[in-house]
Design an enzyme around this catalytic site. Structure first.
Site, PDB file in Angstrom:
ATOM      1  N   TYR A 140       0.806  -1.224   0.000  1.00 22.46           N
ATOM      2  CA  TYR A 140       0.000   0.000   0.000  1.00 22.46           C
ATOM      3  C   TYR A 140       0.841   1.276   0.000  1.00 22.46           C
ATOM      4  O   TYR A 140       0.294   2.367  -0.138  1.00 22.46           O
ATOM      5  CB  TYR A 140      -0.920   0.021   1.230  1.00 22.46           C
ATOM      6  CG  TYR A 140      -2.195  -0.753   1.008  1.00 22.46           C
ATOM      7  CD1 TYR A 140      -2.192  -2.141   1.059  1.00 22.46           C
ATOM      8  CD2 TYR A 140      -3.395  -0.105   0.740  1.00 22.46           C
ATOM      9  CE1 TYR A 140      -3.362  -2.857   0.857  1.00 22.46           C
ATOM     10  CE2 TYR A 140      -4.560  -0.816   0.532  1.00 22.46           C
ATOM     11  CZ  TYR A 140      -4.538  -2.183   0.588  1.00 22.46           C
ATOM     12  OH  TYR A 140      -5.693  -2.886   0.377  1.00 22.46           O
ATOM     13  N   LYS A 193       2.758 -15.197   5.237  1.00 22.11           N
ATOM     14  CA  LYS A 193       3.130 -16.182   4.214  1.00 22.11           C
ATOM     15  C   LYS A 193       4.640 -16.370   4.295  1.00 22.11           C
ATOM     16  O   LYS A 193       5.389 -16.026   3.370  1.00 22.11           O
ATOM     17  CB  LYS A 193       2.670 -15.658   2.840  1.00 22.11           C
ATOM     18  CG  LYS A 193       2.830 -16.620   1.692  1.00 22.11           C
ATOM     19  CD  LYS A 193       1.768 -17.704   1.651  1.00 22.11           C
ATOM     20  CE  LYS A 193       2.033 -18.642   0.478  1.00 22.11           C
ATOM     21  NZ  LYS A 193       1.165 -19.839   0.506  1.00 22.11           N
ATOM     22  N   ASP A 226      -3.229 -18.465   3.145  1.00 21.04           N
ATOM     23  CA  ASP A 226      -4.119 -19.313   2.331  1.00 21.04           C
ATOM     24  C   ASP A 226      -4.867 -20.298   3.229  1.00 21.04           C
ATOM     25  O   ASP A 226      -6.082 -20.494   3.095  1.00 21.04           O
ATOM     26  CB  ASP A 226      -3.344 -20.024   1.200  1.00 21.04           C
ATOM     27  CG  ASP A 226      -2.006 -20.600   1.634  1.00 21.04           C
ATOM     28  OD1 ASP A 226      -1.609 -20.415   2.810  1.00 21.04           O
ATOM     29  OD2 ASP A 226      -1.348 -21.250   0.797  1.00 21.04           O
ATOM     30  N   ASP A 250      -6.490  -6.682   4.109  1.00 26.89           N
ATOM     31  CA  ASP A 250      -7.542  -6.175   3.219  1.00 26.89           C
ATOM     32  C   ASP A 250      -8.368  -7.333   2.682  1.00 26.89           C
ATOM     33  O   ASP A 250      -9.602  -7.301   2.688  1.00 26.89           O
ATOM     34  CB  ASP A 250      -6.897  -5.399   2.067  1.00 26.89           C
ATOM     35  CG  ASP A 250      -7.941  -4.918   1.080  1.00 26.89           C
ATOM     36  OD1 ASP A 250      -8.951  -4.354   1.532  1.00 26.89           O
ATOM     37  OD2 ASP A 250      -7.751  -5.121  -0.132  1.00 26.89           O
ATOM     38  N   ASP A 254     -12.522  -8.922   3.852  1.00 27.56           N
ATOM     39  CA  ASP A 254     -13.721  -9.020   3.007  1.00 27.56           C
ATOM     40  C   ASP A 254     -14.336 -10.411   3.149  1.00 27.56           C
ATOM     41  O   ASP A 254     -15.564 -10.554   3.238  1.00 27.56           O
ATOM     42  CB  ASP A 254     -13.394  -8.729   1.529  1.00 27.56           C
ATOM     43  CG  ASP A 254     -13.657  -7.270   1.172  1.00 27.56           C
ATOM     44  OD1 ASP A 254     -13.500  -6.400   2.056  1.00 27.56           O
ATOM     45  OD2 ASP A 254     -14.030  -6.989   0.012  1.00 27.56           O
TER      46      ASP A 254
HETATM   47  C1  IPM Z   1     -10.641  -1.161   2.665  1.00 27.37           C
HETATM   48  C2  IPM Z   1     -10.716  -0.762   1.216  1.00 27.37           C
HETATM   49  C3  IPM Z   1      -9.507   0.096   0.910  1.00 27.37           C
HETATM   50  C4  IPM Z   1      -8.266  -0.728   1.182  1.00 27.37           C
HETATM   51  C5  IPM Z   1      -9.484   0.678  -0.503  1.00 27.37           C
HETATM   52  C6  IPM Z   1     -10.745   1.430  -0.825  1.00 27.37           C
HETATM   53  C7  IPM Z   1      -8.265   1.542  -0.727  1.00 27.37           C
HETATM   54  O1  IPM Z   1     -10.783  -1.870   0.388  1.00 27.37           O
HETATM   55  O2  IPM Z   1     -10.721  -0.279   3.523  1.00 27.37           O
HETATM   56  O3  IPM Z   1     -10.496  -2.351   2.938  1.00 27.37           O
HETATM   57  O4  IPM Z   1      -7.827  -1.472   0.307  1.00 27.37           O
HETATM   58  O5  IPM Z   1      -7.741  -0.646   2.282  1.00 27.37           O
HETATM   59 MN    MN Z   2     -10.825  -3.737   1.459  1.00 24.93          MN
END
Ligand code: IPM
Ligand code: MN
Length: 358
Positions: A140, A193, A226, A250, A254
């Site tokens: 990042y 990893k 993984d 990140d 999700d």
């Molecule tokens: C999150 C989002 C951000 C990230 C993006 C929008 C830059 O996906 O907050 O997880 O990757 O951190």
């Molecule tokens: Mn994200």
């Protein structure tokens, strides 16, 4: 911060449905502050896609120093269909995380009662863990470049930077957090990893081993990323607290977010835990532009983000009160967590949470 002084909150409603969900978070803040008797003030900032399209700026000069003066930032969402991907993400969200040195990205993963999870045979007792994501380094950091761009010989690099200071402060915070959380497991899992990323994640691994010695009451644990994705789906009850790098954090959050009912529920905190640091709290849902103005979007994530903001700002009791209220509403009122299927509109959900605070 001192719980007696007036808390100052900067509000960035942002794009799309961001302002709609932020409004419900602020509604709940108003109600809980009256119940628990603390004072606060808010200031609105119009940063986001519309302002960028108008002025060409994501963050105007001096904005970060202005925001620094606040105790916390409450963010709705950024993301605009007319703005090229990457501009608002880099120029606003990541810029704030980096400039305000919000080096912890805290993402609680808790399945509330009544909320549907895609995992068969798993319930609220099984899905209750926290991901602590490093928030300032890794891929990042924006280090890299092109060589021979737009030719057949094009080369691109995107460098992951890891520093001892960066991983150590995150790992130490995660151990402290695990201790405070005090779940029966008392286990902190490093997710990385190390079998392939033999430099950067070796640094994380060695640092984790060193810091673990200071926390003999916490069980140190390790998963490859993984394998972690498999376990999270198969055995989510295994986890207590996970600490991980920015990029992996990140991705796995999700996956974790969908286990807890999706983007209408999941919230995160970008935390600078240092004295005087300014932290930023956001629902994870994004701006969902197609729903703008329809009042169908789920504000639970934003209300959850407000609870996290209060928890980090010396109002743990109010934060807890909001958590209880959310669970009453998901458990006894809402039909679904999906936009348009909740059985109520956005404002009604906010009203139900306010009602449940009492
Ligand atoms: C999150 C989002 C951000 C990230 C993006 C929008 C830059 O996906 O907050 O997880 O990757 O951190
Ligand atoms: Mn994200």
């Amino acid at each position: 911060m001192n719980a007696k002084k007036t808390m100052r909150i900067a509000v960035i409603g942002g794009d799309g449905t961001g302002p709609e969900v932020a409004a419900e978070g602020l509604k709940v803040l108003k109600a809980v502050s009256a119940i628990d008797g603390f004072s606060y003030e808010t200031a609105d900032f119009d940063f986001g896609g519309d302002r960028y399209l108008r002025t060409g700026e994501t963050l105007p000069a001096g904005a970060v120093d202005e925001l620094r003066k606040f105790d916390a930032i409450f963010l709705g969402a950024v993301g605009h269909p007319d703005v090229k991907p990457g501009i608002l993400e880099k120029g606003l969200l990541l810029e704030l995380r980096f400039q305000l040195d919000q080096y912890i990205n805290l993402r609680p993963v808790k399945l509330y009662p009544g909320v549907e999870t895609p995992l068969r045979d798993k319930g609220p007792a099984d899905i209750d863990f926290v991901v602590v994501r490093e928030n300032t380094e890794d891929m990042y950091c924006g280090v890299g470049g092109f060589l021979k761009k737009h030719t057949a010989d094009e080369v691109a690099t995107q460098t992951a930077i890891y520093t001892r200071k960066g991983c150590e402060r995150c790992i130490r915070w995660a151990f402290e957090f695990t201790r405070k959380r005090n779940s029966p497991k008392k286990m902190l899992t490093l997710v990385a990893k190390t079998n392939v990323l033999t430099y950067g994640h070796d640094l994380w691994w060695r640092t984790f081993q060193d810091v673990a010695k200071e926390y003999p009451d916490i069980k140190p644990d390790y998963n490859h990323v993984d394998a972690c994705c498999m376990w999270m789906v198969k055995n989510p009850e295994y986890y207590d607290v996970i600490v991980t790098t920015n990029m992996f954090g990140d991705i796995i959050t999700d996956l974790a977010g969908i286990l807890q009912g999706g983007m209408g529920v999941a919230a995160g905190g970008n935390i600078n835990p240092d004295p005087g640091g300014t932290s930023m709290f956001e629902p994870m849902g994004g701006s969902a532009p197609k729903y703008t103005g329809q009042h169908v979007i789920n504000p639970i994530a934003a209300i959850n983000a407000m609870s996290m903001l209060l928890d980090q700002s010396g109002q743990a009791k109010s934060a807890q009160r909001i958590q209880q209220a959310i669970q009453k509403v998901t458990g006894t009122k809402m039909k679904s967590q999906a936009a348009g299927k909740m059985g109520y509109n956005t404002q009604q959900i906010g009203d139900l949470v306010v009602e449940a605070l009492k």
